[in-house]
Design a protein around this motif. Structure first.
Motif, PDB file in Angstrom:
ATOM      1  N   LEU A 152     -27.043  10.099  67.826  1.00 13.12           N
ATOM      2  CA  LEU A 152     -26.238   9.564  66.717  1.00 13.12           C
ATOM      3  C   LEU A 152     -27.005   9.596  65.411  1.00 13.12           C
ATOM      4  O   LEU A 152     -26.455   9.938  64.361  1.00 13.12           O
ATOM      5  CB  LEU A 152     -25.822   8.125  67.045  1.00 13.12           C
ATOM      6  CG  LEU A 152     -24.698   7.977  68.051  1.00 13.12           C
ATOM      7  CD1 LEU A 152     -24.481   6.520  68.368  1.00 13.12           C
ATOM      8  CD2 LEU A 152     -23.427   8.583  67.526  1.00 13.12           C
ATOM      9  N   MET A 153     -28.299   9.241  65.450  1.00 12.39           N
ATOM     10  CA  MET A 153     -29.071   9.261  64.211  1.00 12.39           C
ATOM     11  C   MET A 153     -29.260  10.680  63.704  1.00 12.39           C
ATOM     12  O   MET A 153     -29.281  10.914  62.497  1.00 12.39           O
ATOM     13  CB  MET A 153     -30.441   8.606  64.425  1.00 12.39           C
ATOM     14  CG  MET A 153     -30.382   7.112  64.556  1.00 12.39           C
ATOM     15  SD  MET A 153     -29.841   6.327  63.056  1.00 12.39           S
ATOM     16  CE  MET A 153     -31.368   5.702  62.431  1.00 12.39           C
ATOM     17  N   ALA A 207     -28.789   4.360  55.432  1.00 11.72           N
ATOM     18  CA  ALA A 207     -27.516   5.077  55.334  1.00 11.72           C
ATOM     19  C   ALA A 207     -27.122   5.644  56.693  1.00 11.72           C
ATOM     20  O   ALA A 207     -25.946   5.602  57.071  1.00 11.72           O
ATOM     21  CB  ALA A 207     -27.633   6.202  54.302  1.00 11.72           C
ATOM     22  N   ALA A 208     -28.113   6.144  57.445  1.00 15.14           N
ATOM     23  CA  ALA A 208     -27.797   6.657  58.781  1.00 15.14           C
ATOM     24  C   ALA A 208     -27.286   5.531  59.671  1.00 15.14           C
ATOM     25  O   ALA A 208     -26.310   5.692  60.422  1.00 15.14           O
ATOM     26  CB  ALA A 208     -29.035   7.305  59.392  1.00 15.14           C
ATOM     27  N   ARG A 209     -27.931   4.367  59.579  1.00 19.78           N
ATOM     28  CA  ARG A 209     -27.470   3.254  60.406  1.00 19.78           C
ATOM     29  C   ARG A 209     -26.068   2.817  60.028  1.00 19.78           C
ATOM     30  O   ARG A 209     -25.238   2.505  60.897  1.00 19.78           O
ATOM     31  CB  ARG A 209     -28.415   2.060  60.233  1.00 19.78           C
ATOM     32  CG  ARG A 209     -29.713   2.261  60.931  1.00 19.78           C
ATOM     33  CD  ARG A 209     -30.571   1.036  60.808  1.00 19.78           C
ATOM     34  NE  ARG A 209     -31.888   1.274  61.357  1.00 19.78           N
ATOM     35  CZ  ARG A 209     -32.935   0.475  61.162  1.00 19.78           C
ATOM     36  NH1 ARG A 209     -32.783  -0.604  60.432  1.00 19.78           N
ATOM     37  NH2 ARG A 209     -34.090   0.747  61.689  1.00 19.78           N
ATOM     38  N   ALA A 217     -23.792   4.676  58.887  1.00 15.00           N
ATOM     39  CA  ALA A 217     -22.809   5.677  59.302  1.00 15.00           C
ATOM     40  C   ALA A 217     -22.438   5.504  60.772  1.00 15.00           C
ATOM     41  O   ALA A 217     -21.284   5.718  61.143  1.00 15.00           O
ATOM     42  CB  ALA A 217     -23.369   7.083  59.064  1.00 15.00           C
ATOM     43  N   ILE A 218     -23.406   5.119  61.619  1.00 11.63           N
ATOM     44  CA  ILE A 218     -23.080   5.043  63.047  1.00 11.63           C
ATOM     45  C   ILE A 218     -22.706   3.631  63.475  1.00 11.63           C
ATOM     46  O   ILE A 218     -22.357   3.409  64.633  1.00 11.63           O
ATOM     47  CB  ILE A 218     -24.230   5.564  63.918  1.00 11.63           C
ATOM     48  CG1 ILE A 218     -25.465   4.698  63.753  1.00 11.63           C
ATOM     49  CG2 ILE A 218     -24.541   6.981  63.554  1.00 11.63           C
ATOM     50  CD1 ILE A 218     -26.609   5.187  64.597  1.00 11.63           C
ATOM     51  N   ALA A 277     -26.107  11.569  62.032  1.00 11.95           N
ATOM     52  CA  ALA A 277     -25.569  10.492  61.193  1.00 11.95           C
ATOM     53  C   ALA A 277     -25.073  11.008  59.858  1.00 11.95           C
ATOM     54  O   ALA A 277     -24.046  10.556  59.341  1.00 11.95           O
ATOM     55  CB  ALA A 277     -26.625   9.426  60.974  1.00 11.95           C
ATOM     56  N   LYS A 278     -25.809  11.985  59.258  1.00 11.52           N
ATOM     57  CA  LYS A 278     -25.375  12.439  57.947  1.00 11.52           C
ATOM     58  C   LYS A 278     -24.029  13.159  58.040  1.00 11.52           C
ATOM     59  O   LYS A 278     -23.172  13.016  57.163  1.00 11.52           O
ATOM     60  CB  LYS A 278     -26.435  13.358  57.340  1.00 11.52           C
ATOM     61  CG  LYS A 278     -27.704  12.625  56.992  1.00 11.52           C
ATOM     62  CD  LYS A 278     -28.673  13.506  56.243  1.00 11.52           C
ATOM     63  CE  LYS A 278     -29.828  12.734  55.676  1.00 11.52           C
ATOM     64  NZ  LYS A 278     -30.670  12.097  56.662  1.00 11.52           N
TER      65      LYS A 278
END
Lengths: 143, 106
Positions: free
Chosen positions: B18-19, A80-82, A84-85, B22-23
Motif C-alpha cells: 500500500l505504501m 501524504a502516503a499514510r 492516501a491509504i 500510495a502516490k
C-alpha cells in the motif's frame, strides 16, 4: 690532603694560600640573556575575529534551516502516503468491527433475555453520537 | 511477505504494497477517499459508512491490480525494498524512480 695535591701552587707557604678552585663564568663573561617580554601585536583584529565567528555561525544556521526543509519534505511525503491509504485500512477495520459487534449483540441478547426491561444492543451513552465500545478488554488475537 | 498478489491473482494489501502504491492511490482514488472521510466525519459509526468504505477498498485494490499488470518487475522490486526497509521512502529512491518511470503517476 688531596686538596693540597690538586690545588697545589708551586711556592705556597701554607694551606691558606691555596688558589681557589671555583666554577665560574668563562673569560669575558656569558652572552647576554633576553628576559624582556616580546608579545607580537599582529594577527586579526577583534572586529575581524567577531565577523569570522558570526559568519561561521550564520552559515551553520543556514545549513540547519536547509536541512530542516529537506526533513520536512520527507516527513510530508510519508504523511501524504499514510493519508492516501487511511480509508482502505479504516474500511477494513470497520468491516471486522461490524461483524464482531453483531456477534456481541447476539451474545448480549441471549445473556439478558430474562432481565425485564433490558433493551438489548445499543445501551450506550445518551448524547446521540456513536462512541466506540469501552469494554476495557485486551484482545491480543485481534491486535 | 513482500509479494503484490497472492496465488489467486488478487492483490494483497500489506503495508509495503500500500505504501509503495500510495502516490497512485492518492491520485486515482481521491473521490472515493474523500467521500469516505466525509461520511466518517459526519457519523463515526462504522455501520453507517460501510458502503463508502467498500467503494474505497475496491478502488484501491483495483489500482494495485492495474499497477501490477502494467509494470510487474519494477513494482515487485519496489515493494521488496519497502518491505526490507519498513516503508522508509528515503531508502528506496532507486527502486521508486524505476517504478515511476514504468508506471508514471496520474
Amino acid at each position: 690532603m688531596t686538596e693540597s695535591v690538586i690545588r697545589n701552587k708551586p711556592g705556597m707557604a701554607s694551606v691558606k694560600d691555596m688558589p681557589v678552585l671555583q666554577d665560574g663564568p668563562p673569560p669575558g663573561g656569558f652572552a647576554p640573556v633576553r628576559y624582556a617580554r616580546r608579545i607580537p601585536n599582529k594577527g586579526p583584529s577583534a572586529m575581524a575575529i567577531f565577523l569570522a565567528a558570526f559568519g561561521a555561525f550564520s552559515y551553520g544556521m543556514y545549513q540547519v534551516g536547509q536541512g530542516n526543509k529537506i526533513r520536512r519534505a520527507l516527513k510530508e511525503e510519508k504523511f501524504a502516503a499514510r493519508r492516501a491509504i487511511l480509508p482502505v485500512l479504516q474500511a477494513e477495520e470497520d468491516e471486522r468491527f461490524v461483524k464482531e459487534w453483531k456477534k456481541y449483540l447476539e451474545y448480549e441478547a441471549e445473556v439478558m433475555k430474562d432481565v425485564p426491561g433490558w433493551k438489548v444492543g445499543e445501551n450506550v451513552y445518551n448524547s446521540g453520537k456513536w462512541m466506540p465500545p469501552a469494554t476495557g478488554e485486551l484482545r491480543p488475537e485481534v491486535w | 511477505m513482500a509479494s503484490v498478489i497472492d496465488a489467486a491473482g488478487e492483490p494483497i494489501p500489506t503495508s509495503s504494497v500500500l505504501m509503495s502504491a500510495a502516490k497512485h492511490i492518492e491520485i486515482k482514488c481521491r473521490p472515493e477517499n474523500v467521500e469516505f472521510l466525509k461520511c466518517k466525519k459526519k457519523d463515526p459509526n462504522p455501520e453507517k459508512c460501510l458502503d463508502k468504505g467498500r467503494q474505497a477498498t475496491r478502488c484501491a485494490l483495483g489500482v494495485l491490480k492495474d499497477l501490477y499488470h502494467r509494470c510487474k518487475d519494477p513494482m515487485e522490486a519496489y515493494v521488496g525494498c519497502m518491505y526490507y526497509h519498513t516503508n522508509e521512502f528515503d531508502l528506496c529512491r532507486k527502486e521508486q524512480k524505476a517504478f515511476e518511470k514504468e508506471c508514471p503517476l496520474g
